[in-house]
Design a protein around this motif. Sequence first.
Motif, PDB file in Angstrom:
ATOM      1  N   GLY A  81      -0.969-105.055 -19.969  1.00 57.60           N
ATOM      2  CA  GLY A  81      -1.904-104.977 -18.833  1.00 57.60           C
ATOM      3  C   GLY A  81      -1.405-103.940 -17.848  1.00 57.60           C
ATOM      4  O   GLY A  81      -0.267-103.473 -17.947  1.00 57.60           O
ATOM      5  N   ASN A  82      -2.272-103.594 -16.919  1.00 55.68           N
ATOM      6  CA  ASN A  82      -1.905-102.618 -15.890  1.00 55.68           C
ATOM      7  C   ASN A  82      -0.784-103.194 -15.012  1.00 55.68           C
ATOM      8  O   ASN A  82      -0.868-104.344 -14.569  1.00 55.68           O
ATOM      9  N   PHE A  83       0.255-102.392 -14.765  1.00 51.06           N
ATOM     10  CA  PHE A  83       1.376-102.857 -13.913  1.00 51.06           C
ATOM     11  C   PHE A  83       0.840-103.428 -12.590  1.00 51.06           C
ATOM     12  O   PHE A  83       1.433-104.341 -12.038  1.00 51.06           O
ATOM     13  N   ASP A  84      -0.250-102.818 -12.111  1.00 45.57           N
ATOM     14  CA  ASP A  84      -0.789-103.234 -10.812  1.00 45.57           C
ATOM     15  C   ASP A  84      -1.170-104.718 -10.837  1.00 45.57           C
ATOM     16  O   ASP A  84      -1.182-105.374  -9.804  1.00 45.57           O
ATOM     17  N   GLN A  85      -1.476-105.215 -12.044  1.00 46.76           N
ATOM     18  CA  GLN A  85      -1.798-106.644 -12.165  1.00 46.76           C
ATOM     19  C   GLN A  85      -0.609-107.458 -12.684  1.00 46.76           C
ATOM     20  O   GLN A  85      -0.439-108.616 -12.311  1.00 46.76           O
ATOM     21  N   THR A  86       0.206-106.876 -13.553  1.00 55.46           N
ATOM     22  CA  THR A  86       1.218-107.687 -14.258  1.00 55.46           C
ATOM     23  C   THR A  86       2.583-107.761 -13.544  1.00 55.46           C
ATOM     24  O   THR A  86       3.298-108.753 -13.684  1.00 55.46           O
ATOM     25  N   PHE A  87       2.942-106.707 -12.809  1.00 59.75           N
ATOM     26  CA  PHE A  87       4.318-106.613 -12.308  1.00 59.75           C
ATOM     27  C   PHE A  87       4.664-107.764 -11.361  1.00 59.75           C
ATOM     28  O   PHE A  87       5.706-108.406 -11.498  1.00 59.75           O
ATOM     29  N   GLU A  88       3.769-108.037 -10.406  1.00 60.73           N
ATOM     30  CA  GLU A  88       4.065-109.084  -9.417  1.00 60.73           C
ATOM     31  C   GLU A  88       4.263-110.431 -10.113  1.00 60.73           C
ATOM     32  O   GLU A  88       5.204-111.171  -9.815  1.00 60.73           O
ATOM     33  N   GLN A  89       3.379-110.702 -11.079  1.00 61.76           N
ATOM     34  CA  GLN A  89       3.455-111.974 -11.795  1.00 61.76           C
ATOM     35  C   GLN A  89       4.794-112.099 -12.540  1.00 61.76           C
ATOM     36  O   GLN A  89       5.447-113.141 -12.510  1.00 61.76           O
ATOM     37  N   VAL A  90       5.190-110.998 -13.190  1.00 62.53           N
ATOM     38  CA  VAL A  90       6.458-111.006 -13.939  1.00 62.53           C
ATOM     39  C   VAL A  90       7.629-111.205 -12.966  1.00 62.53           C
ATOM     40  O   VAL A  90       8.539-111.999 -13.238  1.00 62.53           O
ATOM     41  N   LEU A  91       7.584-110.530 -11.829  1.00 59.38           N
ATOM     42  CA  LEU A  91       8.667-110.676 -10.844  1.00 59.38           C
ATOM     43  C   LEU A  91       8.799-112.133 -10.397  1.00 59.38           C
ATOM     44  O   LEU A  91       9.903-112.678 -10.325  1.00 59.38           O
ATOM     45  N   THR A  92       7.666-112.761 -10.118  1.00 63.62           N
ATOM     46  CA  THR A  92       7.727-114.139  -9.600  1.00 63.62           C
ATOM     47  C   THR A  92       8.174-115.126 -10.672  1.00 63.62           C
ATOM     48  O   THR A  92       8.742-116.166 -10.350  1.00 63.62           O
ATOM     49  N   GLN A  93       7.932-114.781 -11.945  1.00 63.18           N
ATOM     50  CA  GLN A  93       8.294-115.717 -13.030  1.00 63.18           C
ATOM     51  C   GLN A  93       9.774-115.671 -13.413  1.00 63.18           C
ATOM     52  O   GLN A  93      10.245-116.536 -14.145  1.00 63.18           O
ATOM     53  N   GLN A  94      10.492-114.629 -12.961  1.00 65.95           N
ATOM     54  CA  GLN A  94      11.910-114.517 -13.347  1.00 65.95           C
ATOM     55  C   GLN A  94      12.756-115.468 -12.510  1.00 65.95           C
ATOM     56  O   GLN A  94      12.545-115.558 -11.299  1.00 65.95           O
TER      57      GLN A  94
ATOM     58  N   VAL B 254      14.531-109.870 -21.848  1.00 69.60           N
ATOM     59  CA  VAL B 254      13.964-108.562 -21.481  1.00 69.60           C
ATOM     60  C   VAL B 254      12.444-108.711 -21.472  1.00 69.60           C
ATOM     61  O   VAL B 254      11.858-109.115 -22.473  1.00 69.60           O
ATOM     62  N   THR B 255      11.830-108.425 -20.329  1.00 72.54           N
ATOM     63  CA  THR B 255      10.370-108.457 -20.248  1.00 72.54           C
ATOM     64  C   THR B 255       9.917-107.019 -20.051  1.00 72.54           C
ATOM     65  O   THR B 255      10.318-106.365 -19.089  1.00 72.54           O
ATOM     66  N   THR B 256       9.124-106.523 -20.995  1.00 77.33           N
ATOM     67  CA  THR B 256       8.692-105.133 -20.921  1.00 77.33           C
ATOM     68  C   THR B 256       7.174-105.085 -20.753  1.00 77.33           C
ATOM     69  O   THR B 256       6.450-105.841 -21.405  1.00 77.33           O
ATOM     70  N   LEU B 257       6.723-104.217 -19.856  1.00 75.99           N
ATOM     71  CA  LEU B 257       5.304-104.179 -19.480  1.00 75.99           C
ATOM     72  C   LEU B 257       4.643-102.907 -20.011  1.00 75.99           C
ATOM     73  O   LEU B 257       5.197-101.801 -19.832  1.00 75.99           O
ATOM     74  N   GLU B 258       3.506-103.072 -20.643  1.00 77.94           N
ATOM     75  CA  GLU B 258       2.797-101.920 -21.209  1.00 77.94           C
ATOM     76  C   GLU B 258       1.293-102.107 -21.008  1.00 77.94           C
ATOM     77  O   GLU B 258       0.766-103.183 -21.267  1.00 77.94           O
ATOM     78  N   GLY B 259       0.633-101.043 -20.574  1.00 82.00           N
ATOM     79  CA  GLY B 259      -0.805-101.140 -20.317  1.00 82.00           C
ATOM     80  C   GLY B 259      -1.655-100.996 -21.557  1.00 82.00           C
ATOM     81  O   GLY B 259      -2.725-101.588 -21.671  1.00 82.00           O
ATOM     82  N   CYS B 260      -1.204-100.210 -22.519  1.00 78.00           N
ATOM     83  CA  CYS B 260      -2.049 -99.886 -23.672  1.00 78.00           C
ATOM     84  C   CYS B 260      -1.846-100.913 -24.799  1.00 78.00           C
ATOM     85  O   CYS B 260      -0.754-101.001 -25.366  1.00 78.00           O
ATOM     86  N   PRO B 261      -2.884-101.680 -25.164  1.00 74.29           N
ATOM     87  CA  PRO B 261      -2.707-102.734 -26.170  1.00 74.29           C
ATOM     88  C   PRO B 261      -2.257-102.202 -27.540  1.00 74.29           C
ATOM     89  O   PRO B 261      -1.404-102.820 -28.182  1.00 74.29           O
TER      90      PRO B 261
ATOM     91  N   THR C 261       6.677 -99.734 -21.805  1.00 76.64           N
ATOM     92  CA  THR C 261       7.283-100.035 -23.110  1.00 76.64           C
ATOM     93  C   THR C 261       7.136 -98.876 -24.081  1.00 76.64           C
ATOM     94  O   THR C 261       8.047 -98.570 -24.846  1.00 76.64           O
ATOM     95  N   SER C 262       5.945 -98.272 -24.066  1.00 78.11           N
ATOM     96  CA  SER C 262       5.549 -97.295 -25.093  1.00 78.11           C
ATOM     97  C   SER C 262       5.787 -97.906 -26.473  1.00 78.11           C
ATOM     98  O   SER C 262       5.356 -99.017 -26.731  1.00 78.11           O
ATOM     99  N   LEU C 263       6.525 -97.222 -27.357  1.00 79.66           N
ATOM    100  CA  LEU C 263       6.702 -97.731 -28.724  1.00 79.66           C
ATOM    101  C   LEU C 263       7.885 -98.697 -28.828  1.00 79.66           C
ATOM    102  O   LEU C 263       8.206 -99.165 -29.910  1.00 79.66           O
ATOM    103  N   GLY C 264       8.562 -98.920 -27.717  1.00 74.32           N
ATOM    104  CA  GLY C 264       9.603 -99.953 -27.683  1.00 74.32           C
ATOM    105  C   GLY C 264      11.027 -99.442 -27.845  1.00 74.32           C
ATOM    106  O   GLY C 264      11.967-100.245 -27.887  1.00 74.32           O
ATOM    107  N   LEU C 265      11.206 -98.114 -27.882  1.00 77.90           N
ATOM    108  CA  LEU C 265      12.559 -97.613 -28.166  1.00 77.90           C
ATOM    109  C   LEU C 265      13.540 -97.881 -27.021  1.00 77.90           C
ATOM    110  O   LEU C 265      14.646 -98.388 -27.261  1.00 77.90           O
ATOM    111  N   SER C 266      13.142 -97.580 -25.791  1.00 80.29           N
ATOM    112  CA  SER C 266      14.102 -97.815 -24.697  1.00 80.29           C
ATOM    113  C   SER C 266      14.367 -99.314 -24.524  1.00 80.29           C
ATOM    114  O   SER C 266      15.493 -99.722 -24.218  1.00 80.29           O
ATOM    115  N   ALA C 267      13.333-100.131 -24.726  1.00 82.37           N
ATOM    116  CA  ALA C 267      13.531-101.587 -24.619  1.00 82.37           C
ATOM    117  C   ALA C 267      14.533-102.060 -25.668  1.00 82.37           C
ATOM    118  O   ALA C 267      15.345-102.954 -25.411  1.00 82.37           O
TER     119      ALA C 267
END
Length: 260
Positions: free
Chosen positions: A162-175, A132-139, A114-120
């Motif tokens: 959260g770290n993509f390594d933890q969040t990506f799979e969960q987001v994929l399954t929820q779509q 649109v679900t955007t994933l970012e590690g840095c709070p 996500t970074s600062l949200g511009l591309s999203a």
Amino acid sequence: MLKHLSFVLAYIKYRFNCINKYGIHSPYFFNWAQIILYDCNPYPVYETIKKTRRNLIHSKQTINVTDFGTGTSHTKTKKVSSIAKRAAKPHKYGALLFKMAAFHKPQCMIELGTSLGLSAAYQALARPKASVTTLEGCPQTALIASQTFEQLQIKNIKIITGNFDQTFEQVLTQQPKVDWIFFDGNHTYEATMRYFKQALPYVHAKTVFVFDDINWSTGMKQAWLEIKNHSSVKATVDVFALGIVFFEDAFSKQHFVLKY
Ligand SMILES: C[S@@+](CC[C@H](N)C(=O)[O-])C[C@H]1O[C@@H](n2cnc3c(N)ncnc32)[C@H](O)[C@@H]1O
């Protein structure tokens, strides 16, 4: 220095190899290029996002950034202004994401990074009725992004921290389905291939993947080569900074390096 030289050489090679719409034999991709790459309309949302970018570039704020991009995860203080200048995709490519999203009409969109949200913002404003679900590690970075979305009055983006390594799979399954993924974080060969393979079981014929920085390093070039050659991939478009992947069975395997 060597890395910079290799990047410049990759760009020169791209400029020699890229073709314009008249070199495209496929009617679908001729039309795609005509509608997307050659569309120079100054959509009003461009100006709105540019204004937000300018505000971020002039921000005096500093934040503690948890840096995942290098493969480690350590914290350092960074100026919001320098993140806006360095991490965010320039307007030219934000506009490309906007035009592609408007053309392909995805309903369920995911962004890694996500970074600062511009591309999203470009993606969400192209498809105000999509999710649109955007994933970012840095709070702290995610917090600035949420302020960006508030300022732009964007209601259809959800940030998952959260770290993509933890969040990506969960987001994929929820779509309900995965129509679109913009991969723009953790630009290493290993991570790019892992996220690509993780997402593959969720694709359908109309899914579009967009990979950022396909020429950024030897590892990213290798990842892009393997993605292009993967048996599930039916067509790709390379515009140097981004690589776009299509899964439509009706396409015969074809790869385009297009001028943008
Ligand atoms: C290049 S920036 C994204 C830029 C943004 N898409 C734009 O153009 O406005 C990449 C972001 O991905 C995040 N990131 C990188 N690796 C990550 C990981 N493994 N888990 C979570 N976030 C990660 C970084 O914190 C960074 O904010």
